[in-house]
Design an enzyme around this catalytic site. Sequence first.
Site: not given
Ligand code: PGA
Length: 249
Positions: A166, A96, A94, A172, A9, A212, A11
């Site tokens: 998640e 976000e 997601h 992140g 992903n 992460s 982003k």
């Molecule tokens: P990350 O993001 O691996 O940077 O923690 C995962 C995600 O948001 O899909």
Amino acid sequence: MRKKIVTGNWKMNHDLAQTEMFLVDLKKQVLPEEVTVMIAPAFTNLNHAFNSLREHPVTVAAQNMHQNNNGAFTGEVSAEMLKSLGVETVIIGHSERRAQFNETNEILSEKVKTAIANKMTVIFCVGEELEERKQNNHLKLIESQLTEGVFQQPETAWKNIVIAYEPVWAIGTGETATPQQAQEMHQHIRTVIANKYSKSTANDVSILYGGSVKPNNASEIFNQPDVDGGLIGGASLEVESFMKIVNAF
Ligand code: PGA
């Protein structure tokens, strides 16, 4: 048999030139046959990525889509538009999108409905905030996200649904759920799906972990019996680290 899947992903990262550099390098890699590898670039790079990977077994997915097929929704992109490029997989829900763009379970359920009606594959994301875990409310919360977001779908739709767990506190942040925490939640998700639909549907759904995931922790997470792969943010932006994760099963 459920699929092993690793989805990058991206982003809001990688412009056209960076996308091209990634793709050139990715196409040189040998991919494990048993893993479905996907990347989800920004909307602006989907057409390029899809065409570039036409002869290649990597799936190109979108990071989002609107719940309506067309109309006065300035700035939005529909399932039909994605499909017209050849893109047939979409990430929905997601954290976000939920937190920063006010996507409620109700809206997400509409998006899932539209995606499934357009014969797309949905990667539906669920996850709890740290506070909810501290209050020991995380299992219930994930159950309600599933109930309100995807359980309106008929059982037949589940061949095109993937779940991504998640935990918001792990995205992140560099903090990952322990393999045990991931396994506990994935098993819970499978049980909830089995109770709503059937054991066989629950057994066949791929459940990805995200938050992460890095080359140094992917193996222990992917080795859990109910973890079928990952949704990878930061570590999917470079081919080298992405490939280490793809090969971590
Ligand atoms: P990350 O993001 O691996 O940077 O923690 C995962 C995600 O948001 O899909």
